[in-house]
Design an enzyme around this catalytic site. Structure first.
Site, PDB file in Angstrom:
ATOM      1  N   LYS A   1      -0.064 -11.173   4.329  1.00 23.87           N
ATOM      2  CA  LYS A   1      -0.735 -10.680   4.944  1.00 23.87           C
ATOM      3  C   LYS A   1      -1.197 -11.761   6.063  1.00 23.87           C
ATOM      4  O   LYS A   1      -2.431 -11.882   5.142  1.00 23.87           O
ATOM      5  CB  LYS A   1      -1.132  -9.126   4.496  1.00 23.87           C
TER       6      LYS A   1
ATOM      7  N   SER B   1      -1.510  -1.164   5.888  1.00 21.52           N
ATOM      8  CA  SER B   1      -1.869  -1.669   6.652  1.00 21.52           C
ATOM      9  C   SER B   1      -0.918  -3.336   6.046  1.00 21.52           C
ATOM     10  O   SER B   1      -0.713  -3.690   7.149  1.00 21.52           O
ATOM     11  CB  SER B   1      -3.485  -2.718   7.242  1.00 21.52           C
TER      12      SER B   1
ATOM     13  N   SER C   1      -3.066   1.129   1.715  1.00 18.21           N
ATOM     14  CA  SER C   1      -2.359   0.250   1.863  1.00 18.21           C
ATOM     15  C   SER C   1      -1.395  -0.791   1.472  1.00 18.21           C
ATOM     16  O   SER C   1      -0.713  -1.276   1.899  1.00 18.21           O
ATOM     17  CB  SER C   1      -3.514  -1.120   3.083  1.00 18.21           C
TER      18      SER C   1
END
Length: 446
Positions: free
Chosen positions: A81, A150, A174
């Site tokens: 990420k 996210s 997330s």
């Protein structure tokens, strides 16, 4: 070489490399080919350097041929990420504020990945500052839909078979929610299992690291590789971590005792999610105790929001003060609301959070796991937000280990996950229960 090696799970790829049927270079090249063929529509990657990935893979193959020590992820490609610092790749945090940002240091979990022999493929797309404003990633099952947030790029990259493993984070929902939307396994271990050093901080009290994979064994393998004590992380605990891989491959010695909470916001479930979960509960029968918890448990949703909004305003105050013109109109109202929260209100919320942790510690004396929705239903249409995280909020607030299994399908054919939540620091038992649930449901529906 194995044809379509990109389709292999991490554990399958490791076995193939150990037997000499596959090299890391062949695996990485197969993944790069899949990315080239599909990422134009999915947009899972914020940064990708094929030459660097192949060079890492070549070094993995050289070490194997030389008879050197091999790590548990030796030669396996992993996506990160884009809030995780990597010295040789930009970390732009999903925001124009950090365009071109490059760090000299790497995150602690990246050090562990390198030691484990993983190939760092690149950085996966995240929402703006890992919060509410969606970025460009699409759902691999249907690009007209959101992959969630996210950790959108990490979930999409695994679902699209770009990489067998990816790392994300969860402050509310997330990891679990995008894993549900994208039809992957998602695992958020107990808060403090994985160090957050070198990651964007949005909430020191709530930020947690999680993993995406194609099997339970895969997410367990990745978590084992990157979990460790870190004195630089306030939530990291100086005790041995559970053996995730042992739990994910073990048989339950007895039938697990499960619980289901009839929470007021369960009415947000789509018809398909409700029907699917009802079918699961029917199969489990008396093995599940249905409970109507006190209203105070539902009120924890507001407590989580208060802590999250207050802390992001504290941690990212300089960003908001100096770059307000580059902050999205989606995030600005959240920041403005967070700035109105007083210190006393924040401290009260932290006290309630501590009470919730104590409640669940007592609760799990009698139960092995809680069965819950992973999300409200199928992924929403792209442009309509990243989905409601409320079915993850309570467990994230309390720092409990959570895993989502891709067990259900919605009316339009998109995946829907089923979530299990376990007691803190007994992640291995949770994964063992998840394996039992998979096997039990499969045998019941044959």
């Amino acid at each position: 070489m194995i044809k379509d090696a990109f389709k292999l799970s991490a554990t399958e790829a490791l076995a193939a490399m150990a037997s000499g049927r596959l090299t890391s270079v062949q695996l990485v090249q197969s993944c790069l080919d899949q990315i080239k063929a599909t990422d134009g529509a999915i947009k899972a990657w914020a940064f990708l350097d094929p030459d660097a990935a192949l060079a890492q893979a070549g070094e993995c193959d050289r070490l194997r041929k030389a008879g050197m020590a091999l790590g548990p992820l030796h030669g396996i490609p992993v996506g990160l990420k884009d809030i995780i610092d990597t010295a040789k790749m930009p970390t732009e945090r999903g925001s124009p504020v950090f365009a071109g940002r490059q760090t000299k240091d790497v995150a602690r979990l990246v050090e562990h990945l390198r030691e484990a022999g993983a190939v760092i493929m690149g950085k996966t797309v995240t929402t703006e500052l890992a919060f509410v404003h969606a970025n460009e990633t699409r759902n691999p099952h249907n690009p007209d839909h959101s992959p969630g947030g996210s950790s959108s790029g990490s979930a999409a990259a695994v679902a699209a078979m770009h990489v067998p493993l990816a790392v994300g984070t969860q402050t509310n929902g997330s990891v679990i929610r995008p894993a549900s939307f994208c039809g992957t396994f998602g695992f958020k271990p107990t808060r403090g299992v994985i160090s957050r050093k070198g990651l964007l901080q949005t909430s020191v009290s709530l930020d947690q690291v999680g993993c995406f994979g194609r099997t339970l064994a895969d997410v367990a393998l990745l978590t084992d590789a990157i979990g460790s004590y870190d004195q630089h992380d306030a939530t990291s605990f100086a005790r041995p971590r559970p053996d995730m891989s042992a739990g994910a491959t073990a048989d339950a010695p007895v039938t697990p005792d499960l619980a289901w909470f009839d929470l007021p916001f369960n009415d947000r479930l789509s018809d398909a999610a409700k029907d699917g979960l009802d079918a699961v509960l029917d199969i489990l029968g008396d093995q599940v105790t249905r409970m109507e918890p006190a209203d105070t448990l539902s009120n924890l949703v507001a407590v989580q929001a208060r802590i999250h909004e207050y802390e992001i305003c504290q941690h990212q105050a300089e960003v908001f003060d100096q770059h307000w013109d580059k902050i999205s109109d989606t995030l600005k109202p959240v920041v403005e609301r967070g700035r109105q929260i007083t210190r006393a209100e924040y401290e009260d919320a932290l006290a309630v959070k501590a009470s919730a942790e104590a409640f669940f510690a007592d609760f799990f004396v009698e139960f092995d796991a809680i069965v819950a929705p992973s999300a409200a239903g199928e992924a929403p249409k792209f442009g309509n937000g990243t989905g409601d995280p409320i079915f993850c909020t309570l467990w994230t607030l309390a720092g409990l280990p959570c895993v989502t299994l891709p067990l259900l399908v919605g009316d339009t054919g998109l995946p829907i996950g089923v979530q299990l939540i376990g007691p803190a620091e007994k992640d291995d038992r949770l994964l063992r229960t998840a394996r039992w649930l998979q096997t039990h449901l499969a045998s019941a529906t044959e």
